[in-house]
Scaffold this motif. Structure first.
Motif, PDB file in Angstrom:
ATOM      1  N   GLY A 164       0.816  -1.212   0.000  1.00  0.00           N
ATOM      2  CA  GLY A 164       0.000   0.000   0.000  1.00  0.00           C
ATOM      3  C   GLY A 164       0.846   1.256   0.000  1.00  0.00           C
ATOM      4  N   THR A 165       0.219   2.380   0.331  1.00  0.00           N
ATOM      5  CA  THR A 165       0.905   3.668   0.384  1.00  0.00           C
ATOM      6  C   THR A 165       1.949   3.654   1.499  1.00  0.00           C
ATOM      7  OG1 THR A 165      -1.161   4.721  -0.303  1.00  0.00           O
ATOM      8  CG2 THR A 165       0.570   6.150   0.574  1.00  0.00           C
ATOM      9  N   ILE A 166       3.141   4.105   1.156  1.00  0.00           N
ATOM     10  CA  ILE A 166       4.229   4.107   2.138  1.00  0.00           C
ATOM     11  C   ILE A 166       3.866   5.014   3.309  1.00  0.00           C
ATOM     12  CG2 ILE A 166       6.644   4.677   2.551  1.00  0.00           C
ATOM     13  CD1 ILE A 166       7.182   3.991  -0.383  1.00  0.00           C
ATOM     14  N   LEU A 167       4.036   4.485   4.503  1.00  0.00           N
ATOM     15  CA  LEU A 167       3.687   5.250   5.701  1.00  0.00           C
ATOM     16  C   LEU A 167       4.846   6.143   6.127  1.00  0.00           C
ATOM     17  CD1 LEU A 167       1.985   2.399   7.797  1.00  0.00           C
ATOM     18  CD2 LEU A 167       0.847   4.170   6.453  1.00  0.00           C
ATOM     19  N   SER A 168       4.498   7.375   6.518  1.00  0.00           N
ATOM     20  CA  SER A 168       5.522   8.304   7.025  1.00  0.00           C
ATOM     21  C   SER A 168       5.898   7.916   8.466  1.00  0.00           C
ATOM     22  CB  SER A 168       4.989   9.733   7.014  1.00  0.00           C
ATOM     23  OG  SER A 168       3.912   9.862   7.926  1.00  0.00           O
ATOM     24  N   ASN A 169       6.964   8.525   8.947  1.00  0.00           N
ATOM     25  CA  ASN A 169       7.391   8.244  10.326  1.00  0.00           C
ATOM     26  C   ASN A 169       6.309   8.639  11.337  1.00  0.00           C
ATOM     27  OD1 ASN A 169       9.817   7.161   9.562  1.00  0.00           O
ATOM     28  ND2 ASN A 169      10.980   9.054   9.861  1.00  0.00           N
ATOM     29  N   GLU A 170       5.609   9.744  11.049  1.00  0.00           N
ATOM     30  CA  GLU A 170       4.538  10.185  11.949  1.00  0.00           C
ATOM     31  C   GLU A 170       3.413   9.152  11.985  1.00  0.00           C
ATOM     32  OE1 GLU A 170       5.896  12.035   9.620  1.00  0.00           O
ATOM     33  OE2 GLU A 170       6.990  13.543  10.819  1.00  0.00           O
ATOM     34  N   GLU A 171       3.096   8.587  10.802  1.00  0.00           N
ATOM     35  CA  GLU A 171       2.032   7.579  10.737  1.00  0.00           C
ATOM     36  C   GLU A 171       2.471   6.268  11.403  1.00  0.00           C
ATOM     37  OE1 GLU A 171      -0.288   8.951   6.659  1.00  0.00           O
ATOM     38  OE2 GLU A 171       1.560   7.762   6.501  1.00  0.00           O
ATOM     39  N   LEU A 172       3.743   5.908  11.209  1.00  0.00           N
ATOM     40  CA  LEU A 172       4.270   4.714  11.873  1.00  0.00           C
ATOM     41  C   LEU A 172       4.257   4.877  13.394  1.00  0.00           C
ATOM     42  CD1 LEU A 172       7.294   3.779   9.558  1.00  0.00           C
ATOM     43  CD2 LEU A 172       5.219   2.421   9.917  1.00  0.00           C
ATOM     44  N   GLU A 173       4.526   6.108  13.830  1.00  0.00           N
ATOM     45  CA  GLU A 173       4.492   6.384  15.279  1.00  0.00           C
ATOM     46  C   GLU A 173       3.080   6.195  15.826  1.00  0.00           C
ATOM     47  OE1 GLU A 173       5.094  10.234  18.203  1.00  0.00           O
ATOM     48  OE2 GLU A 173       6.395  10.071  16.441  1.00  0.00           O
ATOM     49  N   LEU A 174       2.071   6.690  15.054  1.00  0.00           N
ATOM     50  CA  LEU A 174       0.680   6.489  15.464  1.00  0.00           C
ATOM     51  C   LEU A 174       0.354   4.999  15.553  1.00  0.00           C
ATOM     52  CD1 LEU A 174      -1.289   9.110  13.304  1.00  0.00           C
ATOM     53  CD2 LEU A 174      -1.021   9.131  15.791  1.00  0.00           C
ATOM     54  N   LEU A 175       0.782   4.258  14.534  1.00  0.00           N
ATOM     55  CA  LEU A 175       0.497   2.822  14.472  1.00  0.00           C
ATOM     56  C   LEU A 175       1.166   2.081  15.627  1.00  0.00           C
ATOM     57  CD1 LEU A 175      -0.745   0.438  12.974  1.00  0.00           C
ATOM     58  CD2 LEU A 175       1.251   0.393  11.477  1.00  0.00           C
ATOM     59  N   LYS A 176       2.430   2.414  15.892  1.00  0.00           N
ATOM     60  CA  LYS A 176       3.187   1.766  16.958  1.00  0.00           C
ATOM     61  C   LYS A 176       2.520   1.998  18.319  1.00  0.00           C
ATOM     62  CE  LYS A 176       7.234   0.009  18.656  1.00  0.00           C
ATOM     63  NZ  LYS A 176       7.907  -1.232  18.252  1.00  0.00           N
ATOM     64  N   ASN A 177       2.100   3.236  18.588  1.00  0.00           N
ATOM     65  CA  ASN A 177       1.507   3.555  19.885  1.00  0.00           C
ATOM     66  C   ASN A 177       0.095   3.003  20.020  1.00  0.00           C
ATOM     67  OD1 ASN A 177       3.453   5.177  21.502  1.00  0.00           O
ATOM     68  ND2 ASN A 177       3.452   6.463  19.669  1.00  0.00           N
ATOM     69  N   PHE A 184       7.638  -5.609  14.988  1.00  0.00           N
ATOM     70  CA  PHE A 184       8.177  -5.428  13.634  1.00  0.00           C
ATOM     71  C   PHE A 184       8.446  -3.951  13.323  1.00  0.00           C
ATOM     72  CE2 PHE A 184       7.260  -4.623   9.083  1.00  0.00           C
ATOM     73  CZ  PHE A 184       8.278  -5.391   8.507  1.00  0.00           C
ATOM     74  N   ILE A 185       7.587  -3.065  13.824  1.00  0.00           N
ATOM     75  CA  ILE A 185       7.728  -1.626  13.543  1.00  0.00           C
ATOM     76  C   ILE A 185       8.840  -1.046  14.406  1.00  0.00           C
ATOM     77  CG2 ILE A 185       6.531   0.606  13.669  1.00  0.00           C
ATOM     78  CD1 ILE A 185       3.919  -0.920  13.195  1.00  0.00           C
ATOM     79  N   PRO A 186       9.682  -0.169  13.861  1.00  0.00           N
ATOM     80  CA  PRO A 186      10.799   0.415  14.621  1.00  0.00           C
ATOM     81  C   PRO A 186      10.311   1.217  15.830  1.00  0.00           C
ATOM     82  CG  PRO A 186      11.008   0.885  12.271  1.00  0.00           C
ATOM     83  CD  PRO A 186       9.647   0.315  12.463  1.00  0.00           C
ATOM     84  N   GLU A 187      11.223   1.488  16.743  1.00  0.00           N
ATOM     85  CA  GLU A 187      10.899   2.253  17.950  1.00  0.00           C
ATOM     86  C   GLU A 187      10.649   3.732  17.622  1.00  0.00           C
ATOM     87  OE1 GLU A 187      10.390   1.556  21.129  1.00  0.00           O
ATOM     88  OE2 GLU A 187      10.551  -0.596  20.735  1.00  0.00           O
ATOM     89  N   PHE A 188       9.645   4.312  18.280  1.00  0.00           N
ATOM     90  CA  PHE A 188       9.340   5.737  18.156  1.00  0.00           C
ATOM     91  C   PHE A 188       9.032   6.296  19.540  1.00  0.00           C
ATOM     92  CE2 PHE A 188       8.394   4.243  13.858  1.00  0.00           C
ATOM     93  CZ  PHE A 188       8.947   5.243  13.082  1.00  0.00           C
ATOM     94  N   LYS A 189       8.889   7.602  19.576  1.00  0.00           N
ATOM     95  CA  LYS A 189       8.510   8.246  20.838  1.00  0.00           C
ATOM     96  C   LYS A 189       7.148   7.732  21.284  1.00  0.00           C
ATOM     97  CE  LYS A 189       7.465  12.771  22.833  1.00  0.00           C
ATOM     98  NZ  LYS A 189       7.303  14.222  22.558  1.00  0.00           N
ATOM     99  N   ARG A 190       7.009   7.434  22.583  1.00  0.00           N
ATOM    100  CA  ARG A 190       5.785   6.843  23.092  1.00  0.00           C
ATOM    101  C   ARG A 190       4.773   7.916  23.464  1.00  0.00           C
ATOM    102  NH1 ARG A 190       9.174   2.835  26.791  1.00  0.00           N
ATOM    103  NH2 ARG A 190       9.765   1.332  25.178  1.00  0.00           N
TER     104      ARG A 190
END
Length: 792
Positions: A517-530, A546-552
């Motif tokens: 699908g559409t490539i997710l931005s870091n901001e979107e990956l952060e939303l998904l991770k949290n 699987f998703i990299p670490e981001f700010k919690r």
């Protein structure tokens, strides 16, 4: 003046002290008041279980005023949320079935009490009550008024309730002293020594032997008399009746011999009999204590919880490694394993595992939360107040709400034998006694005593509990933790096995994940991770790793819909992820894989595709099981893996896909309606209903807190390939029980045949009886250990 007995407590009193009420005699107004309370509340059948079971109420005016102090009450309560409170009180007077009955019907005596449950071995009653209707002090005063005053030690409550009973040791010591000295004084009689001084002092020695026998007869054997007396009063003859009768008969016979100078009597046999029987009882007690210790303190549930380390890392740890002051991360649907302080703006907690009430309770930051609650919604953090109470988790797991009403065949056999064995034994002994009485009075008494002692069904009664206790312990060491002994019998009956797919036959640790699908931005990956951080579903956990670490950050709103997906809201964004139906996206049917679809702010972004990795040894396990069991795989996913599974698994394995949790439960019911005994193996999350419905529900645990009171057993995921071994071991455990039943009955038949023909002395019978118990316990221990070492 004639002494009379109180109708309530049974104590003797003089006529001048009597209190008459309802045509019944009472020793005091206290006992009369208790009877009156029971009468007014339609609880007079309390007296049907046992005559005069009550205790005289004590004057406790002002004694429990300290229970007005909220700080003290909070230390005594196990649980306290809104209007529901739970307290466990130690009541020393608990001693019979009447006590159990009245203490489990307290709700009829005191408005505000919801339920009460008695733990008879520990003499405790666990009371759930509405604190807005009745206070703890009122409950304690009510218990005291009916003769069940609790023992409360504020400084050391736990220690105070566990007084060590050494009476058996004292009785055994006295019996050994009497037995040893009587044997020593009897040597001249044994060897028929006829010297002058022996003949002169023979009478003195005999009366000295009689005196030495009294402590053993009156004190050491007193437990058998009390037990037999209570048994006869209740109308249910137990195994102590023939033993007590045999001891009394032997004592009377020996006393008559000495008084009329017929001989030295059988005081050596009598004291030896008491000593060896007490020795056997001590052996049983120590073995029971050992098995209980192994079960309660070493069979830890293989559940983990996420600990937040000092550097902010999230690490799964075993629950018994949690210490006071640790910070824990609790996700949606996870059980809170410890009491703690909530560190979050707010949280909803479901305490249905503790109270039976499913209405969530709202908590805010700084509030105390109790072990046993289940987090609903977003992830929360809490600071640990106490280390994990394993016995408390065991109590939750064994809650009556989650028990399955299953008959235990082995228990029925033991009960039946014990119920009918004693009357038949007494009848047989009287018939044989009458027969021998015409031949030899001396031999008749010997035969009667030998029959009463040798035929005691102690070994028979020990068979099932010792076998199943040992099997529970061994399975616990091999990382299969069963709720109770009943589950072993049900495992032995299983003929159908149903597996969940995701997280059960697939592993969370080795999964190839790709994104479409559409490539997710870091901001979107952060939303998904949290968002994923708050979920406990196997796919969520894998994707989270699987998703990299981001700010919690924590979502403002979080909702996980079982079997569908997750909705979460942050300050500026909303996110939905789950099945294609949930995010309302029509995926292509040509590419059927396990997928998690992602939608951010109303825009569909794409999906993560999971190429499932199946557990090691899956094919070999199914191949072995297919020879003896019907196999089913129920999955909530689409049938994208059907071709792979059909190639991996035996041809007679039924594969069913697209099953919602309620459909899985209905499928189990359908199999049971066809007469199948079903074992369900799932991950404990989406499968809770199916696990509860199945004859045996096994929850698989793998680095997540999947503790589920609905299941009958928890198995460490690393032992998945040993399912066949556990099932065979359960069958062999039941085989061991029936073999040891046969061994016990054989012992009784052989022993009786010798006793009836007069070839067995009472002393030999007394030695053989505890030896039979030791033999049975040794046999079941050896056999259960032998079967445990068999290959899968």
């Amino acid at each position: 003046m004639d002494a009379k007995n109180c109708f309530h407590c049974g104590n003797e009193f003089l006529k001048k002290d009597e209190v008459i009420f309802d045509e019944k005699l009472f020793c005091c107004n206290g006992c009369k008041t208790v009877y009156e309370i029971f009468s007014q509340n339609d609880l007079t059948c309390y007296y049907d279980f046992q005559a005069s079971p009550g205790a005289t109420p004590q004057d406790i005016h002002g004694k429990y005023d300290f229970l007005d102090d909220e700080k003290i009450i909070s230390k005594l309560l196990e649980f306290q949320e809104e209007s529901t409170s739970i307290v466990a009180l130690y009541i020393p007077h608990i001693h019979c079935s009447s006590c159990i009955w009245i203490l489990e019907n307290l709700q009829k005596l005191q408005p505000g009490i919801l339920t009460s449950q008695v733990n008879f071995p520990e003499k405790k009653v666990r009371i759930t009550f509405n604190a807005e209707t009745v206070s703890l002090k009122e409950i304690v005063l009510m218990l005291s008024a009916i003769g069940y005053e609790p023992y409360i030690s504020l400084e050391n409550y736990e220690t105070g309730t566990k007084n060590i009973d050494r009476s058996l040791i004292y009785k055994l010591g006295v019996a050994f002293f009497c037995f040893g000295n009587i044997m020593l004084l009897s040597f001249p009689e044994y060897f028929e020594v006829e010297e002058y001084w022996i003949n002169q002092y023979r009478g003195f020695f005999r009366w000295l032997i009689f005196a030495l026998s009294l402590p053993s007869f009156l004190y050491s054997a007193s437990g058998y008399y009390v037990s037999a007396y209570k048994s006869i009063k209740s109308g249910m003859l137990n195994i102590d009746v023939p033993i007590a009768l045999g001891i009394v008969v032997m004592f009377i016979r020996s006393t008559v011999d000495i008084v009329f100078d017929y001989g030295q009597g059988f005081f050596d046999s009598l004291t030896g009999l008491i000593f060896f029987m007490l020795l056997g009882k001590l052996f049983q007690q120590k073995t029971y204590d050992f098995l209980s210790f192994e079960r309660d303190y070493k069979s830890y549930f293989p559940i983990a919880v996420t600990k937040i380390t000092t550097d902010g890392q999230e690490t799964p740890v075993q629950i018994y490694d949690i210490e006071k002051g640790d910070r824990l991360l609790i996700r949606n649907q996870e059980l809170i394993p410890v009491d703690g302080i909530l560190i979050a703006e707010k949280a909803a907690i479901d305490y249905s595992f503790v109270t039976g009430e499913a209405v969530p309770i709202e908590k805010k930051s700084g509030d105390k939360v109790y072990a046993g609650g289940k987090i609903l919604g977003k992830v929360v953090e809490l600071e640990v107040l106490f280390s994990v109470s394993q016995s408390y988790l065991t109590q939750l797991w064994s809650n009556d709400v989650f028990q399955k009403k299953i008959k235990q065949k082995h228990k029925n056999i033991t009960d039946t034998v014990s119920r009918y064995f004693t009357p038949l034994l007494l009848l047989l002994s009287l018939v044989v006694f009458g027969f021998w009485l015409f031949k030899s009075v001396s031999m008749a008494f010997n035969v009667l005593t030998a029959i009463l002692i040798v035929a005691c069904p102690c070994a028979l009664a020990l068979t099932a509990p010792f076998t199943l206790g040992n099997v529970l312990r061994i399975m616990g060491k091999q990382k299969m933790y069963l709720k109770n002994a009943t589950v072993i019998e049900q495992l032995a009956k299983v003929d159908t096995i149903v597996f969940d797919k995701t997280g059960t036959i697939t592993t969370n640790k080795k999964t190839a994940i790709s994104y479409e699908g559409t490539i997710l931005s870091n901001e979107e990956l952060e939303l998904l991770k949290n968002t994923l951080r708050g979920s406990n579903h196997p796919l969520s956990r894998r994707l989270y790793d699987f998703i990299p670490e981001f700010k919690r950050s924590n979502p403002i709103q979080f909702e996980e819909i079982i079997g569908k997906g997750i909705k979460a809201s942050f300050e500026k964004d909303t996110i939905r992820l789950g099945s294609s139906d949930f995010v309302e996206h029509l995926s292509e049917n040509t590419h059927k894989k396990t997928k998690v679809h992602v939608e951010i702010n109303g825009i569909y972004k794409g999906c993560y595709v999971f190429n499932n990795q199946y557990r090691k040894g899956l094919e070999e396990l199914f191949e072995k099981l297919s020879n003896q069991y019907q196999l089913y795989v129920l999955s909530g996913d689409n049938d994208g893996d059907r071709a792979i599974l059909e190639k991996m698994l035996p041809v007679n394995t039924t594969l069913v896909f697209n099953q919602k949790p309620e459909q899985k439960l209905a499928y189990i019911e359908q199999l049971q309606a066809q007469g199948n005994n079903v074992m369900m193996i799932g991950d404990g999350l989406n499968d809770a209903g199916a696990l509860a419905q199945s004859n045996v529900g096994i929850s698989l645990s793998e680095n997540v807190n999947v503790f589920s009171p609905a299941c009958d057993g928890i198995m460490d995921a690393s032992q998945f390939s040993k399912i066949g071994y556990y099932l065979n071991y359960a069958k062999n455990a039941m085989r061991t029980i029936y073999m040891s039943f046969g061994l016990s009955l054989l012992y009784n038949i052989v022993g009786l045949s010798f006793a009836i023909t007069g070839q067995l002395s009472p002393l030999v019978a007394a030695i053989i009886m505890p030896m039979s118990s030791i033999t049975v316990v040794s046999f079941v221990t050896i056999m259960s250990n032998y079967y445990s070492k068999e290959k899968n």
